[in-house]
Design an enzyme around this catalytic site. Structure first.
Site, PDB file in Angstrom:
ATOM      1  N   GLU A   1       0.978  -1.241   0.408  1.00  0.00           N
ATOM      2  CA  GLU A   1       0.132  -0.674  -0.111  1.00  0.00           C
ATOM      3  C   GLU A   1       0.816   1.423   0.043  1.00  0.00           C
ATOM      4  OE1 GLU A   1      -2.530   2.986   0.182  1.00  0.00           O
ATOM      5  OE2 GLU A   1      -2.710   1.179  -0.320  1.00  0.00           O
TER       6      GLU A   1
ATOM      7  N   ASP B   1     -11.285  -1.616  -8.856  1.00  0.00           N
ATOM      8  CA  ASP B   1     -11.696   0.063  -9.746  1.00  0.00           C
ATOM      9  C   ASP B   1     -10.632  -0.094 -11.162  1.00  0.00           C
ATOM     10  OD1 ASP B   1     -13.932   0.363  -8.166  1.00  0.00           O
ATOM     11  OD2 ASP B   1     -13.103   2.451  -7.292  1.00  0.00           O
TER      12      ASP B   1
ATOM     13  N   TYR C   1     -28.281   7.245   3.768  1.00  0.00           N
ATOM     14  CA  TYR C   1     -28.875   6.339   4.814  1.00  0.00           C
ATOM     15  C   TYR C   1     -28.440   6.308   5.942  1.00  0.00           C
ATOM     16  CZ  TYR C   1     -24.456   5.248   1.681  1.00  0.00           C
ATOM     17  OH  TYR C   1     -23.412   4.646   1.043  1.00  0.00           O
TER      18      TYR C   1
ATOM     19  N   ARG D   1     -17.623   3.453   4.833  1.00  0.00           N
ATOM     20  CA  ARG D   1     -16.050   2.512   3.969  1.00  0.00           C
ATOM     21  C   ARG D   1     -15.247   2.488   4.777  1.00  0.00           C
ATOM     22  NH1 ARG D   1     -14.938   2.234  -1.299  1.00  0.00           N
ATOM     23  NH2 ARG D   1     -17.218   3.737  -1.758  1.00  0.00           N
TER      24      ARG D   1
END
Length: 401
Positions: A32, A301, A215, A106
């Protein structure tokens, strides 16, 4: 001796890929580029197709501890405020598709996956390292990091997002395209909002050239809001996430109903702020080779960035990871054939979701006669339009060529 997979990217897709590969019996080395494993952004909707994947990994209790499970989805007019249609979620989704419909922050989803890989001795997580390029030779893939380190593996998975370097080298198809849409995102603690503005359900407000979604997340204690409008991306895309201009947002909502404007104005009043993201995507996948070639595969993605109008971006990355796990488990096949099987089983479904997401954006933001027809159809057909059985039933793998 165990085979070793190298993974570029430590976001939701990368963590899911690491978990799937470890469960397939591979050693995992994940890289990462950020200095810490964190996720930016706000809420994520998880349809029953995605929740079922998490259940199959034994993560139902972990999901239950951090997510919200709305009972209803409502579609309302952003102009009049009237309800156009509703879809039962909750128990109805469980009965129909075998899993719930969840909404989650997320960062909580990322942490859930990160926690799942922690006990895996075969997973090594590396932070602050960027893969610069790779090369294949004699049945192995060699990566070179930006600090000059070289690491060898049996496969490489590019899960490094819409601007990922692995795709750039694998496909050479240039940068993603700007959609011409801007997403304003915010989170507000429910207790800090007026009671009439709190919600435990999903609501989508549809208006000309815009829509808003709200939401609950974090077990319902927080509310996630997203306003998507038409507009040019900032010129400085290197700093794509920045504090949003509240005046621009208010101007974009001119003409919408007071109920919607009250919700948007309540965010800064609650002590929270808006963040702005220009949205980018790519055309729908056209063939399996766009997801895997040789010893290299793409996931999430990096492979199929999509507009958020079907709420499946994170979901498709998690589905990818479950199919990657299945493919990597095929120990009687050579690695390129395993990755080809993965790509063949995924590309058509991902392409369908990409295309449907783009189509939904046109419908959500419709103007004139198209908007009137949309609203009439929603009033007449309701759940028949809002339910998406082909999506929620889950992955239907294709046949290997």
């Amino acid at each position: 001796m165990k085979k070793q997979v190298l993974i570029a990217g430590g976001g939701i897709g990368g963590m899911a890929a690491a978990l799937g590969a470890a469960r397939a019996g591979w050693d995992v080395r994940l890289y990462e580029r950020a200095a810490a494993f964190t996720e930016v952004g706000a809420g994520v909707q998880l349809g029953p197709n995605v929740v079922r994947c998490l259940q199959n990994w034994g993560l139902q209790q972990s999901l239950q501890a951090v997510a919200a499970f709305p009972a209803q989805l409502h579609v309302r007019s952003a102009l009049s405020g009237q309800t156009l249609a509703s879809l039962r979620l909750g128990v109805e989704m469980v009965q129909r598709y075998g899993a719930a419909y969840a909404t989650i922050h997320r960062a909580d989803l990322h942490h859930l996956l990160w926690q799942a890989v922690q006990p895996c001795a075969e997973v090594q997580l590396n932070q602050g390292i960027t893969i610069d390029h790779y090369a294949e030779s004699d049945g192995v893939v060699l990566i070179r990091t930006t600090d000059g380190k070289e690491i060898e593996g049996d496969a490489l998975i590019g899960a490094d997002g819409v601007w990922g370097r692995i795709r750039t080298q694998l496909l050479g198809d240039g940068p993603p395209r700007s959609t011409g849409h801007l997403a304003y995102r915010a989170l507000a603690r429910q207790a800090s909002l007026p009671k009439r503005l709190r919600t435990q359900e999903v609501t989508a407000w549809l208006g000309p050239r815009l829509h808003v979604v709200q939401y609950p997340v974090r077990r319902g204690d927080w509310q996630n809001l997203v306003v998507i409008v038409h507009g040019p991306a900032p010129e400085d895309m290197a700093h794509w996430d920045h504090a949003a201009n509240a005046a621009d947002l208010a101007h974009a909502l001119t003409g919408t109903c007071s109920a919607l404007q009250d919700i948007v104005r309540a965010v800064p009043a609650s002590g929270q702020g808006w963040r702005l993201w220009p949205l980018s995507d790519r055309p729908p996948l056209r063939h399996a080779s766009q997801m895997a070639q040789g010893l290299v595969a793409l996931l999430g993605d990096a492979a199929h960035p999509m507009r958020p109008y079907l709420a499946q971006g994170a979901g498709m990355a998690i589905e990818d990871a479950t199919q990657l796990q299945n493919a990597l488990s095929m120990h009687d096949l050579e690695v390129p054939l395993r990755l080809r099987r993965y790509a063949l089983n995924r590309w058509q479904r991902n392409a369908r979701v990409q295309a449907r997401s783009q189509r939904n954006g046109n419908i959500f933001h419709a103007t004139g006669p198209m908007r009137w027809g949309r609203d009439l159809s929603l009033r007449l057909l309701g759940e028949r339009i809002l339910d998406v059985p082909w999506l929620y039933r889950g992955h239907q793998p294709g046949q290997m060529a």
